[in-house]
Design a protein around this motif. Structure first.
Motif, PDB file in Angstrom:
ATOM      1  N   VAL A 148       0.850  -1.189   0.000  1.00 17.16           N
ATOM      2  CA  VAL A 148       0.000   0.000   0.000  1.00 17.16           C
ATOM      3  C   VAL A 148       0.889   1.243   0.000  1.00 17.16           C
ATOM      4  CG1 VAL A 148      -1.748   1.286   1.303  1.00 17.16           C
ATOM      5  CG2 VAL A 148      -1.831  -1.222   1.220  1.00 17.16           C
ATOM      6  N   PRO A 149       0.618   2.216  -0.872  1.00 14.17           N
ATOM      7  CA  PRO A 149       1.452   3.433  -0.895  1.00 14.17           C
ATOM      8  C   PRO A 149       1.485   4.119   0.463  1.00 14.17           C
ATOM      9  CG  PRO A 149      -0.016   3.365  -2.797  1.00 14.17           C
ATOM     10  CD  PRO A 149      -0.429   2.240  -1.901  1.00 14.17           C
ATOM     11  N   GLU A 150       2.623   4.713   0.770  1.00 15.36           N
ATOM     12  CA  GLU A 150       2.779   5.385   2.056  1.00 15.36           C
ATOM     13  C   GLU A 150       2.423   6.863   1.980  1.00 15.36           C
ATOM     14  OE1 GLU A 150       6.727   4.749   3.389  1.00 15.36           O
ATOM     15  OE2 GLU A 150       6.478   2.586   3.684  1.00 15.36           O
ATOM     16  N   MET A 151       2.464   7.442   0.772  1.00 15.82           N
ATOM     17  CA  MET A 151       2.244   8.880   0.635  1.00 15.82           C
ATOM     18  C   MET A 151       1.173   9.140  -0.418  1.00 15.82           C
ATOM     19  SD  MET A 151       6.121  10.424   0.895  1.00 15.82           S
ATOM     20  CE  MET A 151       6.695   9.545  -0.556  1.00 15.82           C
ATOM     21  N   VAL A 152       0.600  10.330  -0.349  1.00 16.44           N
ATOM     22  CA  VAL A 152      -0.467  10.708  -1.276  1.00 16.44           C
ATOM     23  C   VAL A 152      -0.019  11.823  -2.223  1.00 16.44           C
ATOM     24  CG1 VAL A 152      -2.279  10.029   0.344  1.00 16.44           C
ATOM     25  CG2 VAL A 152      -1.418  12.385   0.365  1.00 16.44           C
ATOM     26  N   ASP A 153       1.279  12.097  -2.265  1.00 22.49           N
ATOM     27  CA  ASP A 153       1.777  13.248  -3.014  1.00 22.49           C
ATOM     28  C   ASP A 153       1.328  13.274  -4.466  1.00 22.49           C
ATOM     29  OD1 ASP A 153       3.087  13.632  -0.645  1.00 22.49           O
ATOM     30  OD2 ASP A 153       4.993  14.166  -1.551  1.00 22.49           O
ATOM     31  N   ASP A 154       1.216  12.127  -5.116  1.00 20.94           N
ATOM     32  CA  ASP A 154       0.887  12.113  -6.534  1.00 20.94           C
ATOM     33  C   ASP A 154      -0.562  11.724  -6.799  1.00 20.94           C
ATOM     34  OD1 ASP A 154       1.136   9.475  -5.743  1.00 20.94           O
ATOM     35  OD2 ASP A 154       2.080   8.812  -7.616  1.00 20.94           O
ATOM     36  N   LEU A 155      -1.403  11.737  -5.772  1.00 24.61           N
ATOM     37  CA  LEU A 155      -2.786  11.278  -5.925  1.00 24.61           C
ATOM     38  C   LEU A 155      -3.756  12.438  -6.098  1.00 24.61           C
ATOM     39  CD1 LEU A 155      -3.121   8.427  -3.263  1.00 24.61           C
ATOM     40  CD2 LEU A 155      -2.262   8.311  -5.618  1.00 24.61           C
ATOM     41  N   VAL A 156      -4.742  12.240  -6.974  1.00 29.54           N
ATOM     42  CA  VAL A 156      -5.869  13.171  -7.065  1.00 29.54           C
ATOM     43  C   VAL A 156      -7.160  12.485  -6.634  1.00 29.54           C
ATOM     44  CG1 VAL A 156      -4.783  14.557  -8.862  1.00 29.54           C
ATOM     45  CG2 VAL A 156      -6.289  12.668  -9.515  1.00 29.54           C
ATOM     46  N   GLY A 157      -7.089  11.194  -6.316  1.00 34.14           N
ATOM     47  CA  GLY A 157      -8.253  10.455  -5.851  1.00 34.14           C
ATOM     48  C   GLY A 157      -7.841   9.123  -5.270  1.00 34.14           C
ATOM     49  N   LEU A 158      -8.674   8.583  -4.367  1.00 28.37           N
ATOM     50  CA  LEU A 158      -8.400   7.299  -3.716  1.00 28.37           C
ATOM     51  C   LEU A 158      -9.711   6.515  -3.643  1.00 28.37           C
ATOM     52  CD1 LEU A 158      -6.634   5.320  -2.040  1.00 28.37           C
ATOM     53  CD2 LEU A 158      -7.191   6.716  -0.017  1.00 28.37           C
ATOM     54  N   VAL A 159      -9.682   5.266  -4.115  1.00 26.45           N
ATOM     55  CA  VAL A 159     -10.835   4.374  -4.063  1.00 26.45           C
ATOM     56  C   VAL A 159     -10.416   3.111  -3.325  1.00 26.45           C
ATOM     57  CG1 VAL A 159     -12.520   3.047  -5.398  1.00 26.45           C
ATOM     58  CG2 VAL A 159     -11.748   5.279  -6.236  1.00 26.45           C
ATOM     59  N   VAL A 160     -11.124   2.776  -2.250  1.00 25.75           N
ATOM     60  CA  VAL A 160     -10.815   1.584  -1.463  1.00 25.75           C
ATOM     61  C   VAL A 160     -12.009   0.651  -1.537  1.00 25.75           C
ATOM     62  CG1 VAL A 160     -10.116   0.685   0.789  1.00 25.75           C
ATOM     63  CG2 VAL A 160      -9.355   2.963   0.066  1.00 25.75           C
ATOM     64  N   MET A 161     -11.786  -0.537  -2.071  1.00 23.43           N
ATOM     65  CA  MET A 161     -12.876  -1.468  -2.360  1.00 23.43           C
ATOM     66  C   MET A 161     -13.169  -2.383  -1.167  1.00 23.43           C
ATOM     67  SD  MET A 161     -13.709  -0.347  -5.247  1.00 23.43           S
ATOM     68  CE  MET A 161     -15.086  -1.491  -5.323  1.00 23.43           C
ATOM     69  N   GLY A 162     -14.127  -3.286  -1.384  1.00 25.04           N
ATOM     70  CA  GLY A 162     -14.544  -4.205  -0.341  1.00 25.04           C
ATOM     71  C   GLY A 162     -13.656  -5.431  -0.243  1.00 25.04           C
ATOM     72  N   GLY A 163     -14.017  -6.323   0.701  1.00 26.22           N
ATOM     73  CA  GLY A 163     -13.254  -7.541   0.906  1.00 26.22           C
ATOM     74  C   GLY A 163     -13.853  -8.348   2.042  1.00 26.22           C
ATOM     75  N   PRO A 164     -13.443  -9.610   2.186  1.00 26.51           N
ATOM     76  CA  PRO A 164     -14.053 -10.484   3.190  1.00 26.51           C
ATOM     77  C   PRO A 164     -13.541 -10.268   4.608  1.00 26.51           C
ATOM     78  CG  PRO A 164     -12.363 -11.668   1.970  1.00 26.51           C
ATOM     79  CD  PRO A 164     -12.495 -10.334   1.307  1.00 26.51           C
ATOM     80  N   MET A 165     -12.491  -9.500   4.781  1.00 23.75           N
ATOM     81  CA  MET A 165     -11.954  -9.284   6.126  1.00 23.75           C
ATOM     82  C   MET A 165     -12.765  -8.216   6.869  1.00 23.75           C
ATOM     83  SD  MET A 165     -10.173  -7.964   3.434  1.00 23.75           S
ATOM     84  CE  MET A 165      -8.661  -8.876   3.237  1.00 23.75           C
ATOM     85  N   ALA A 166     -12.493  -8.046   8.150  1.00 21.09           N
ATOM     86  CA  ALA A 166     -13.211  -7.072   8.971  1.00 21.09           C
ATOM     87  C   ALA A 166     -12.325  -5.862   9.238  1.00 21.09           C
ATOM     88  CB  ALA A 166     -13.636  -7.697  10.292  1.00 21.09           C
ATOM     89  N   ALA A 167     -12.925  -4.687   9.215  1.00 20.28           N
ATOM     90  CA  ALA A 167     -12.169  -3.461   9.430  1.00 20.28           C
ATOM     91  C   ALA A 167     -11.639  -3.347  10.852  1.00 20.28           C
ATOM     92  CB  ALA A 167     -13.042  -2.254   9.104  1.00 20.28           C
ATOM     93  N   TYR A 168     -12.214  -4.120  11.791  1.00 22.34           N
ATOM     94  CA  TYR A 168     -11.752  -4.076  13.186  1.00 22.34           C
ATOM     95  C   TYR A 168     -10.728  -5.166  13.482  1.00 22.34           C
ATOM     96  CZ  TYR A 168     -15.752  -7.284  13.095  1.00 22.34           C
ATOM     97  OH  TYR A 168     -16.636  -8.267  12.742  1.00 22.34           O
ATOM     98  N   GLY A 194     -14.965   4.936  -0.552  1.00 18.89           N
ATOM     99  CA  GLY A 194     -14.782   3.644   0.083  1.00 18.89           C
ATOM    100  C   GLY A 194     -16.031   2.803  -0.087  1.00 18.89           C
ATOM    101  N   VAL A 195     -15.858   1.536  -0.468  1.00 17.51           N
ATOM    102  CA  VAL A 195     -16.990   0.636  -0.712  1.00 17.51           C
ATOM    103  C   VAL A 195     -16.920  -0.532   0.260  1.00 17.51           C
ATOM    104  CG1 VAL A 195     -18.138  -0.855  -2.382  1.00 17.51           C
ATOM    105  CG2 VAL A 195     -17.099   1.289  -3.146  1.00 17.51           C
ATOM    106  N   CYS A 196     -17.993  -0.778   1.010  1.00 15.90           N
ATOM    107  CA  CYS A 196     -18.125  -1.904   1.930  1.00 15.90           C
ATOM    108  C   CYS A 196     -16.981  -1.879   2.952  1.00 15.90           C
ATOM    109  CB  CYS A 196     -18.209  -3.217   1.161  1.00 15.90           C
ATOM    110  SG  CYS A 196     -18.915  -4.574   2.127  1.00 15.90           S
ATOM    111  N   LEU A 197     -16.028  -2.795   2.878  1.00 19.75           N
ATOM    112  CA  LEU A 197     -14.877  -2.737   3.779  1.00 19.75           C
ATOM    113  C   LEU A 197     -14.188  -1.386   3.673  1.00 19.75           C
ATOM    114  CD1 LEU A 197     -12.730  -3.994   5.677  1.00 19.75           C
ATOM    115  CD2 LEU A 197     -11.609  -4.890   3.615  1.00 19.75           C
TER     116      LEU A 197
END
Length: 425
Positions: free
Chosen positions: A38-58, A83-86
């Motif tokens: 996973v990238p450590e910095m956002v310097d070159d980003l204009v958007g971020l999309v985080v999708m779902g998955g079977p694991m739990a956020a906690y 952000g979608v689901c997870l």
């Protein structure tokens, strides 16, 4: 660049990716499920999309800590997030909320209700009061106090929300098409079996959903594209805000000497555009006195926060705004100061016109940098750029076209200074 984070091979961006591609936005995919870092910095980003998955956020899955750090950095820099689901649950946690087990699994097609905030939301403004969507989750979240709830249902009250002005979480799967539904069912057959007719009803359900799905996804893509220039600036400067003052504190006397060259009078009004942590603000206040008005303008919230830590809000009003689109009336100020900003605006000619618009006739513009052009080029290991807008052969005609008269130009070894006077209409 749009960063997409995936947690499972079947849970891709689908309609979200289609909309981003149609808007001409380049995408980069982090396949966390395959071990991508996973990238450590956002310097070159204009958007971020985080999708779902079977694991739990906690739960402490391998990429969780890095994803939360990335989301927090995106929130601080006001980078558009979806952000979608997870991904929605992680977004809530990153913003100060909590993720937790829900009241049983919610899988299959059912309605969500829009809240009173939805009709004025940039993404959900045209979504009907009730929307039938695909659910596939058994966890939920408690939102931070500042979040705006956009959609809910009886069994899972948090279905869609917005954090701040530019981050959205969707508990349900708005992004799906027929391929996505089939992929979900193949990957999780036991869960799919709890929703009889899931696949058979998919064509009809998706036909009813498609218009609203595509509209929300297109709105997100347009939101990202419309803010891309501002987002890139904020992403670059946010991470640097905490150390900006310590890095450039020694430049304070140079800023003060430059401000002295403006020749402002007590009681006048002056802007510091792209003020950063406000190094020039004390000198500007000294020139216009207690009866004058000093406004420090910056596009990056973290910079203004750092300026407040330095007590600069006692010397000037601090304004979060785009220096190329100022929320000020024509002829509102007598002077404009900026240090290095013209090299960071997309259209220098348009910026000069905007600064002329807000400046009264005979007002002064001072462009300053504590390093000369050659010194800066050498520091970065490159030759002087022949297209540099600060070169006199480019700056003089650009100023004239915008309504300014250049009366002083100094490209010295250890400073750059250009002083211009606002002409009469």
């Amino acid at each position: 660049m749009i960063q997409i984070v995936e947690h499972a091979p079947q849970e891709g961006p689908y309609a979200i990716g289609t909309a981003l591609e149609a808007a001409g936005l380049p995408m980069r995919v982090c396949r966390a499920w395959a071990g991508d870092r996973v990238p450590e910095m956002v310097d070159d980003l204009v958007g971020l999309v985080v999708m779902g998955g079977p694991m739990a956020a906690y739960d402490d899955f391998p990429s969780r800590t890095a994803e939360l750090a990335l989301l927090r950095a995106a929130l601080e820099a006001e980078i558009p997030v979806l952000g979608v689901c997870l991904g929605a649950q992680l977004l809530a946690v990153a913003a100060g909320g909590t993720a937790k087990r829900g009241n049983g699994a919610q899988i299959g097609w059912s309605d969500v209700r829009m809240s009173a905030a939805a009709p004025v939301d940039p993404l959900f403004a045209t979504v009907p009061d009730r929307l039938r969507v695909l659910h596939w989750h058994s966890d939920t979240m408690d939102l931070p106090a500042e979040a705006a709830l956009l959609a809910s249902c009886d069994s899972y009250p948090v279905q869609a929300f917005r954090i701040g002005r530019s981050a959205w979480g969707l508990q349900f799967h708005l992004e799906v098409d027929e391929a996505a539904v089939e992929a979900f069912a193949r990957a999780f057959p036991e869960e799919a079996a709890t929703a009889p007719g899931l696949l058979e009803s998919a064509p009809a359900e998706l036909a009813a959903l498609a218009r609203h799905r595509d509209d929300v996804c297109k709105r997100f893509a347009a939101f990202v594209a419309g803010r891309a220039e501002q987002t890139a600036t904020r992403a670059f400067f946010t991470r640097r805000a905490a150390t900006w003052e310590s890095r450039f504190a020694d430049d304070g006397p140079r800023y003060a000497a430059a401000v002295e060259r403006m020749g402002l009078l007590p009681g006048q009004r002056v802007l510091d555009l792209g003020c950063g942590t406000g190094l020039a603000l004390p000198a500007l206040r000294a020139q216009v006195g207690e009866t004058g008005v000093v406004v420090g303008v910056d596009l990056t919230p973290a910079m203004l926060t750092a300026a407040m830590r330095e007590g600069r809000d006692t010397q000037a009003q601090l304004l979060l705004a785009d220096a190329a689109r100022l929320p000020l009336p024509t002829g509102a100020v007598h002077g404009v100061f900026n240090a290095g900003l013209i090299n960071h605006v997309r259209d220098p000619a348009a910026a000069l016109r905007e600064w002329a618009r807000v400046t009264a006739p005979e007002g002064v513009l001072l462009l300053f940098h504590p390093s000369g052009r050659a010194e800066r080029a050498a520091r970065h290991g490159r030759p002087l750029d022949p297209d540099d807008p600060m070169a006199e052969e480019h700056l003089r005609p650009a100023l004239r076209a915008a309504g300014w008269h250049l009366d002083r130009y100094e490209d010295a070894p250890h400073h750059f200074l250009a002083r211009a006077i606002r002409g009469h209409e």
